[in-house]
Design an enzyme around this catalytic site. Structure first.
Site, PDB file in Angstrom:
ATOM      1  CG  HIS A 169      22.297   6.792 -11.260  1.00  0.00           C
ATOM      2  ND1 HIS A 169      22.030   5.978 -12.598  1.00  0.00           N
ATOM      3  CD2 HIS A 169      22.180   8.134 -12.067  1.00  0.00           C
ATOM      4  CE1 HIS A 169      21.854   6.841 -13.776  1.00  0.00           C
ATOM      5  NE2 HIS A 169      21.881   7.878 -13.490  1.00  0.00           N
ATOM      6  CG  HIS A 176      14.063   4.307 -10.244  1.00  0.00           C
ATOM      7  ND1 HIS A 176      14.478   4.671  -9.134  1.00  0.00           N
ATOM      8  CD2 HIS A 176      13.795   5.231 -11.229  1.00  0.00           C
ATOM      9  CE1 HIS A 176      14.326   6.143  -9.054  1.00  0.00           C
ATOM     10  NE2 HIS A 176      14.091   6.533 -10.421  1.00  0.00           N
ATOM     11  N   GLY A 183      17.597   1.358 -15.155  1.00  0.00           N
ATOM     12  CA  GLY A 183      16.571   0.587 -15.868  1.00  0.00           C
ATOM     13  C   GLY A 183      16.347   1.359 -17.132  1.00  0.00           C
ATOM     14  CG  LEU A 207       8.563   1.893  -5.031  1.00  0.00           C
ATOM     15  CD1 LEU A 207       8.916   2.790  -6.032  1.00  0.00           C
ATOM     16  CD2 LEU A 207       9.911   1.379  -4.211  1.00  0.00           C
ATOM     17  CG  ASP A 228      18.879   8.943  -3.311  1.00  0.00           C
ATOM     18  OD1 ASP A 228      18.192   7.827  -3.228  1.00  0.00           O
ATOM     19  OD2 ASP A 228      18.154   9.937  -3.962  1.00  0.00           O
ATOM     20  CB  THR A 264      -0.819   0.072   1.385  1.00  0.00           C
ATOM     21  OG1 THR A 264      -0.271  -0.045   2.267  1.00  0.00           O
ATOM     22  CG2 THR A 264      -1.848  -1.021   1.259  1.00  0.00           C
ATOM     23  NE  ARG A 307      21.519  19.608 -19.944  1.00  0.00           N
ATOM     24  CZ  ARG A 307      21.461  19.947 -21.258  1.00  0.00           C
ATOM     25  NH1 ARG A 307      21.575  18.720 -22.175  1.00  0.00           N
ATOM     26  NH2 ARG A 307      20.867  20.683 -21.949  1.00  0.00           N
ATOM     27  NE  ARG A 320      23.199  28.931 -16.247  1.00  0.00           N
ATOM     28  CZ  ARG A 320      23.008  28.388 -17.376  1.00  0.00           C
ATOM     29  NH1 ARG A 320      23.223  27.071 -17.485  1.00  0.00           N
ATOM     30  NH2 ARG A 320      22.215  28.924 -18.376  1.00  0.00           N
TER      31      ARG A 320
END
Length: 562
Positions: free
Chosen positions: A325, A263, A266, A101, A320, A98, A417, A543
């Site tokens: 990543h 994710h 992916g 995510l 994170d 529930t 970006r 920036r």
């Protein structure tokens, strides 16, 4: 990314080549590959998680050979020769069903795979939570989030009804051992007496992960097929906590069962890293310090931290985004050619890159935090939570000696970006130099792999401007995906969930990769925490910190995205 052959014995002999690199929707012949999967049985161990008195030991020389396993349970094969007409069933449990995510990403991705034929018709989808819900209650909750893509409109309603009818709720209560026993019992009802495989997606808070995982290992694994668990970020807070988490998981599961999902890995951009390099002769010879001057990895978002989840305030952008990543992107980009496309072969090469990255110096790091404004993001942050990180990394091996890898990740910036930009050396003794002008950097050849905005592969080259005289211009040769391919790009969760079903683990971090990534970041994180290093403030929608520009200049690099 495995290729396998299996023999089907019957009246006629068939040899089927199976490859997950060119997937097709599941039919009976494709599903037969599950018949030769290694079966995994839960270990006969106590349910309680072990204590963590041992200090972390990172094995620098650890390398997993292809197909290796630390347990007989993972490698022992179950013979399905007598059951050619019956393929194993598949049950997928979403623990934390529930939560946001699960509702917004996991269930929609599972439905998209079901619609496309990548899930068997007899699949069982189980939502596990602490709430008092019926099956119909859960179906009503997730039905509003399930939509058909533009190319998925045929029989959409029928497929949706069929998927929901295969979806069930388990009330786990507040005792996960009892809850997992209920889940196991309900799964067995769906599976019957035949071979069965199970996937468990643990969409739970970090503090609940170990209790759920230990209870699952003891009470919910099938003994008649394979079991795989999917774990969400964060993968620990630092090297020591990550080591504790890893050791606890490995005491209950085999390495091959654990899929640490990010994710962002992916995306098609990530897959294109290896496809572009290893399937095109023109690029591989250029992929080294001989021709490449610098590499820039940029990940910027317009939104603030409220979109990253409540845990972000304590973890920050380094833990994170950078740890998983960004470092995984660099590893895939810079690795040596793997022996094959097998997941373990690719992981072996990735971990070598991570172990070769030079110790990061605080002088080569820029921390930033966007100025807080009105909104709930204020409650998520403290004064030292970085929302921006830039650094210069160096890989100390023969291929990349002296090439700066500049990474920049930030939130609350001027534009969204996501790209990898490779800048090549200037042409030695360029005979057109006088036609170029003073700023020779404007004529630098570049290869850009872009995920956002407008997914594309771009190549910047110099050409003559049409007309009289000789004037040079820098132009982009572009492969713009929206122009070339008239398809809707699947969500990254679809991609990664299908990889788990196929047993393709090359985009998921192995334990030694996890440790190597922490070895890169832990010293700098310790120094930041120890010295209370305050991030440089920058305007929301700006920036980013000005220090990032000085960092680029220090290493002879101009940020090309600016």
């Amino acid at each position: 990314m495995k290729s396998k052959k299996l023999q089907v014995h019957g009246k006629d002999e068939l040899e089927i080549e199976l490859s997950s690199s060119s997937r097709k929707p599941m039919d009976d012949s494709q599903l037969l590959r599950d018949l030769i999967e290694e079966t995994t049985s839960s270990k006969s161990q106590a349910t309680e998680c072990p204590s963590y008195n041992d200090q972390p030991v990172v094995h620098k020389d650890l390398e997993y050979p292809k197909g290796s396993s630390s347990s007989v349970l993972e490698t022992s094969s179950f013979s399905y020769d007598h059951l050619v007409d019956r393929v194993p069933s598949l049950c997928i449990a979403v623990v934390g069903a529930t939560g946001e995510l699960a509702r917004s990403k996991v269930f929609p991705a599972l439905f998209a795979l079901y619609y496309s034929g990548f899930l068997p018709e007899n699949v069982g989808i189980f939502g596990y939570s602490r709430k008092q819900l019926t099956d119909e209650d859960l179906r009503s909750i997730i039905a509003g989030t399930l939509t058909c893509r533009v190319d998925h409109h045929e029989n959409c309603g029928d497929k949706l009804d069929a998927f929901l009818s295969r979806t069930y709720h388990i009330n786990g209560g507040y005792n996960n051992r009892d809850g997992m026993a209920k889940l196991d019992s309900r799964m067995k009802q769906i599976e019957g007496d035949h071979e069965a495989n199970r996937i468990f997606y643990l969409s739970v808070p970090q503090e609940a992960l170990l209790d759920v995982a230990c209870s699952l290992a003891a009470g919910a694994q099938t003994k008649r097929g394979w079991n795989r668990i999917i774990i969400e970020k964060p993968f620990g807070f630092d090297a020591f906590s990550s080591y504790q988490l890893t050791q606890s998981l490995l005491s209950k599961f085999e390495e091959k069962q654990i899929y640490r999902i990010d994710h962002l890995l992916g995306k098609d951009l990530i897959e294109n890293l290896t496809v572009l390099r290893f399937s095109n002769l023109v690029f591989e010879p250029l992929w080294s310090q001989i021709y490449i001057r610098n590499v820039q990895v940029v990940f910027s978002e317009e939104c603030g931290i409220e979109t990253r989840g409540r845990y972000f305030g304590g973890y920050g952008i380094i833990r994170d985004i950078i740890h998983s990543h960004i470092l995984q992107t660099i590893a895939l980009f810079a690795m040596e050619p793997p022996v094959s496309l097998d997941g373990e072969d690719i992981r072996n090469e990735k971990v070598k890159v991570l172990r070769s990255i030079r110790k990061l110096d605080l002088d080569d790091v820029v921390l930033g935090q966007h100025k807080a404004g009105a909104g709930k993001a204020d409650g998520y942050m403290n004064s030292l939570t970085p929302t921006f990180f830039a650094a210069a990394l160096y890989i100390d091996n023969a291929r990349w000696d002296g090439v700066p890898f500049l990474i920049k990740a930030g939130m609350g910036l001027i534009k969204h970006r996501v790209e990898i930009r490779i800048q090549f050396h200037h042409v030695p003794g360029n005979i057109y130099r006088e036609r170029i002008g003073q700023n020779i950097d404007l004529t630098t050849n570049e290869l850009i792999l872009r995920d956002h905005p407008d997914e594309a592969i771009l190549m910047k080259v110099n050409n003559k401007v049409p007309g009289l005289g000789l004037q040079l211009d820098a132009s982009e040769l572009n492969l713009l995906y929206r122009d070339k391919y008239n398809v809707e790009v699947p969500d990254s969760y679809e991609h990664l969930l299908l990889d788990v079903i196929d047993g393709d683990n090359h985009l998921f971090m192995r334990s030694d990769e996890l440790a190597a990534a922490w070895n890169i970041l832990s010293p700098i994180l310790h120094e930041i925490d120890e010295n209370k290093v305050a991030p440089e403030l920058y305007e929301f929608g700006g920036r980013g910190p000005i220090g990032a520009y000085y960092l680029g200049a220090k290493h002879g690099v101009r940020w090309a995205d600016d």
